[in-house]
Design an enzyme around this catalytic site. Structure first.
Site, PDB file in Angstrom:
ATOM      1  N   ALA A  25      11.395 -66.138 157.243  1.00 37.12           N
ATOM      2  CA  ALA A  25      12.126 -64.937 156.843  1.00 37.12           C
ATOM      3  C   ALA A  25      11.892 -64.563 155.387  1.00 37.12           C
ATOM      4  O   ALA A  25      11.762 -63.380 155.053  1.00 37.12           O
ATOM      5  CB  ALA A  25      13.620 -65.145 157.096  1.00 37.12           C
ATOM      6  N   VAL A  26      11.839 -65.562 154.493  1.00 35.76           N
ATOM      7  CA  VAL A  26      11.637 -65.255 153.075  1.00 35.76           C
ATOM      8  C   VAL A  26      10.274 -64.612 152.847  1.00 35.76           C
ATOM      9  O   VAL A  26      10.141 -63.610 152.134  1.00 35.76           O
ATOM     10  CB  VAL A  26      11.800 -66.523 152.211  1.00 35.76           C
ATOM     11  CG1 VAL A  26      11.443 -66.228 150.758  1.00 35.76           C
ATOM     12  CG2 VAL A  26      13.221 -67.051 152.307  1.00 35.76           C
ATOM     13  N   PRO A  46       1.712 -72.843 159.284  1.00 39.15           N
ATOM     14  CA  PRO A  46       1.364 -73.097 160.691  1.00 39.15           C
ATOM     15  C   PRO A  46       1.879 -72.017 161.630  1.00 39.15           C
ATOM     16  O   PRO A  46       1.256 -71.732 162.652  1.00 39.15           O
ATOM     17  CB  PRO A  46       2.035 -74.453 160.981  1.00 39.15           C
ATOM     18  CG  PRO A  46       2.224 -75.085 159.643  1.00 39.15           C
ATOM     19  CD  PRO A  46       2.489 -73.962 158.699  1.00 39.15           C
ATOM     20  N   PRO A 181      18.322 -31.881 159.836  1.00 41.21           N
ATOM     21  CA  PRO A 181      18.917 -30.910 160.761  1.00 41.21           C
ATOM     22  C   PRO A 181      20.225 -30.276 160.315  1.00 41.21           C
ATOM     23  O   PRO A 181      20.734 -29.403 161.002  1.00 41.21           O
ATOM     24  CB  PRO A 181      19.146 -31.753 162.019  1.00 41.21           C
ATOM     25  CG  PRO A 181      19.385 -33.129 161.498  1.00 41.21           C
ATOM     26  CD  PRO A 181      18.487 -33.274 160.307  1.00 41.21           C
ATOM     27  N   ASP A 204      15.427 -22.415 152.491  1.00 37.71           N
ATOM     28  CA  ASP A 204      15.611 -21.631 153.709  1.00 37.71           C
ATOM     29  C   ASP A 204      17.085 -21.546 154.081  1.00 37.71           C
ATOM     30  O   ASP A 204      17.922 -22.285 153.564  1.00 37.71           O
ATOM     31  CB  ASP A 204      14.840 -22.264 154.873  1.00 37.71           C
ATOM     32  CG  ASP A 204      13.381 -21.832 154.903  1.00 37.71           C
ATOM     33  OD1 ASP A 204      13.069 -20.790 154.314  1.00 37.71           O
ATOM     34  OD2 ASP A 204      12.573 -22.542 155.526  1.00 37.71           O
ATOM     35  N   LYS A 226      16.322 -14.498 151.813  1.00 38.46           N
ATOM     36  CA  LYS A 226      16.700 -13.174 151.319  1.00 38.46           C
ATOM     37  C   LYS A 226      15.502 -12.362 150.838  1.00 38.46           C
ATOM     38  O   LYS A 226      15.675 -11.267 150.307  1.00 38.46           O
ATOM     39  CB  LYS A 226      17.714 -13.323 150.186  1.00 38.46           C
ATOM     40  CG  LYS A 226      19.055 -13.895 150.647  1.00 38.46           C
ATOM     41  CD  LYS A 226      20.059 -13.937 149.506  1.00 38.46           C
ATOM     42  CE  LYS A 226      21.406 -14.471 150.005  1.00 38.46           C
ATOM     43  NZ  LYS A 226      22.410 -14.538 148.910  1.00 38.46           N
ATOM     44  N   GLY A 257      14.588 -26.587 156.487  1.00 40.43           N
ATOM     45  CA  GLY A 257      15.423 -27.257 157.474  1.00 40.43           C
ATOM     46  C   GLY A 257      14.574 -28.038 158.468  1.00 40.43           C
ATOM     47  O   GLY A 257      13.473 -27.623 158.829  1.00 40.43           O
ATOM     48  N   GLY A 258      15.083 -29.196 158.902  1.00 41.34           N
ATOM     49  CA  GLY A 258      14.345 -30.015 159.868  1.00 41.34           C
ATOM     50  C   GLY A 258      13.109 -30.614 159.259  1.00 41.34           C
ATOM     51  O   GLY A 258      13.130 -31.199 158.174  1.00 41.34           O
ATOM     52  N   ASP A 259      11.987 -30.449 159.940  1.00 39.19           N
ATOM     53  CA  ASP A 259      10.693 -30.955 159.488  1.00 39.19           C
ATOM     54  C   ASP A 259       9.803 -29.773 159.126  1.00 39.19           C
ATOM     55  O   ASP A 259       9.798 -28.762 159.842  1.00 39.19           O
ATOM     56  CB  ASP A 259      10.032 -31.788 160.593  1.00 39.19           C
ATOM     57  CG  ASP A 259       8.705 -32.360 160.160  1.00 39.19           C
ATOM     58  OD1 ASP A 259       8.684 -33.505 159.689  1.00 39.19           O
ATOM     59  OD2 ASP A 259       7.681 -31.658 160.293  1.00 39.19           O
ATOM     60  N   THR A 287      13.728 -34.087 162.414  1.00 34.12           N
ATOM     61  CA  THR A 287      13.689 -32.829 163.142  1.00 34.12           C
ATOM     62  C   THR A 287      14.895 -32.679 164.052  1.00 34.12           C
ATOM     63  O   THR A 287      15.332 -33.633 164.713  1.00 34.12           O
ATOM     64  CB  THR A 287      12.397 -32.698 163.962  1.00 34.12           C
ATOM     65  OG1 THR A 287      12.465 -31.508 164.766  1.00 34.12           O
ATOM     66  CG2 THR A 287      12.196 -33.875 164.903  1.00 34.12           C
ATOM     67  N   MET A 341      15.392 -22.476 168.961  1.00 32.59           N
ATOM     68  CA  MET A 341      15.442 -21.022 168.744  1.00 32.59           C
ATOM     69  C   MET A 341      15.428 -20.254 170.068  1.00 32.59           C
ATOM     70  O   MET A 341      14.837 -19.174 170.174  1.00 32.59           O
ATOM     71  CB  MET A 341      14.272 -20.573 167.854  1.00 32.59           C
ATOM     72  CG  MET A 341      14.250 -21.232 166.491  1.00 32.59           C
ATOM     73  SD  MET A 341      12.837 -20.767 165.470  1.00 32.59           S
ATOM     74  CE  MET A 341      11.500 -21.600 166.344  1.00 32.59           C
TER      75      MET A 341
END
Length: 411
Positions: A25-26, A46, A181, A204, A226, A257-259, A287, A341
């Site tokens: 683990a280390v 090993p 999102p 956006d 805008k 927005g999203g991806d 997304t 959409m």
């Protein structure tokens, strides 16, 4: 810890041999940072954890499946001992000392000639905390510093510019950043960091407002939703803003927005920047096509229910000449259909799918403003969903999910 203070140092390990002894683990925790630093890692053990074995199989490190031998240190610049056996660790440490190689020991920091600090990274900024040799203290201090940096105090992370100094046009660049999102906490760490560095943010309509609220006061904010003209002219104007600001030496974030590449026109913006010679970084976003159904209790795939999912845009009606979606083919798929959409054309979409063989009783979920406090979810069937959505006064933005996964977690 008593005794002389350690001398802090940043090691440039690219191309240099580092020996890691131990495959548990280390070592699993330590090896990725060594690889990220470009070190030539020799791993002697090993046995390996699956994660370390994956690195070995991919050729990112060399693995010797045996116990340590003193000759393994030939040519090494650093040794990481990641074994619990104190006598074995002492043998590695002694061999390193004979060769004047610094040695980190997971089992005994007092006997080690080097310590591994607790680290937090924020782009070009790396903070390393030694904590007097106490790893718990180092971690606590590191976490406090990380919290401070995560608060996005821009001047901490960005180079200072003296008032009146000429712009450095070489640093002008654009980052296309996915904001996720709707929940401001779902932006990626990298996207978050780039916002702290931004001098211009072009945003956006669907970007989480809280992200904008926390921008530095001197950031130029351009609300792309805008910008006048029709869709094509507006996109040309956005492209122009990105290029002009970057050419003026500004760090520009295009926050979407999203991806950026999922119906976000990120590809068009990247091409515009590339044609103008402006460097671009793309930061993927979470997304809504996957995240919004997920938070509403609808997995887009589920074992024995759906082995595929398809994401389509429903902003063009199925019978419109401009539609690029083959709805008749989608009707024959057994997996999940996610429609973005598509609220305005939902009645026509549902009717088209049924007309081409999709069973009218197919489950459908509609999620409005997913991942936000205003989220609403409606469950229906393909035959009834259009009427149900109208009766419930659902409005965009909304995600439509068609398929048996809609009921997968309610059975």
């Amino acid at each position: 810890m008593s005794g002389p203070s350690p001398y802090p140092l940043g090691l440039r390990l690219a191309g240099r041999r580092v020996v890691v002894v131990g495959g548990g683990a280390v070592a699993t925790r330590r090896v990725p940072a060594l690889l990220d630093a470009g070190a030539d890692v020799l791993l002697v053990s090993p046995e390996l954890t699956p994660a370390l074995r994956a690195h070995a199989d991919a050729g990112r490190l060399r693995w010797e499946p045996r116990r340590f031998a003193a000759g393994d240190l030939d040519g090494a610049w650093l040794v990481q001992v990641a074994v619990d056996d104190r006598s074995a660790a002492a043998a590695v440490s002694a061999a390193a000392a004979e060769r004047r190689i610094f040695c980190v020991r997971a089992d005994d920091r007092v006997a080690a000639s080097a310590w591994t600090p607790a680290v937090t990274r924020h782009g070009p900024v790396t903070v390393a905390v030694l904590g007097g040799g106490d790893p718990r203290r180092a971690t606590r201090v590191r976490d406090a510093i990380r919290t401070l940096l995560d608060a996005r105090k821009g001047p901490l992370l960005t180079p200072a510019v003296e008032e009146g100094a000429p712009l450095n046009t070489s640093r002008g660049r654009v980052a296309l950043v996915g904001a996720g999102p709707g929940d401001p906490e779902l932006i990626t760490v990298k996207g978050w960091r780039l916002l702290t560095e931004a001098e211009v943010v072009v945003t956006d309509r669907l970007v989480p407002g809280l992200l904008l609220d926390e921008l530095r006061p001197d950031v130029e904010l351009v609300d792309a939703s805008k910008i006048p003209y029709g869709p094509s002219r507006a996109q040309e104007e956005i492209n122009r803003i990105l290029v002009d600001r970057a050419r003026a030496g500004k760090v520009v974030v295009r926050l979407k927005g999203g991806d950026p590449y999922v119906f976000g026109r990120g590809g068009e913006e990247l091409l515009a920047c590339a044609e103008a010679g402006v460097p671009v970084t793309v930061v993927p976003g979470v997304t809504s096509a996957i995240a919004v159904p997920g938070v509403a209790g609808v997995p887009v795939t589920h074992r024995a229910v759906a082995h595929e999912f398809t994401v389509v845009s429903g902003h063009v009606a199925p019978d419109a000449p401009a539609s690029l979606v083959r709805w008749e083919s989608l009707a024959g798929l057994r997996g999940t259909l996610v429609i973005l959409m598509g609220l305005k054309n939902l009645a026509a979409i549902a009717a088209t799918l049924v007309a081409h063989g999709k069973p009218p009783h197919t489950p459908v979920a509609v999620v409005q403003e997913g991942t936000t406090a205003a989220q609403r979810t409606l469950r229906s069937t393909l035959a009834a969903v259009a009427a149900d959505v109208e009766a419930a006064a659902f409005r965009p933005p909304a995600i439509v999910v068609v398929g048996d996964v809609v009921d997968a977690l309610t059975r």
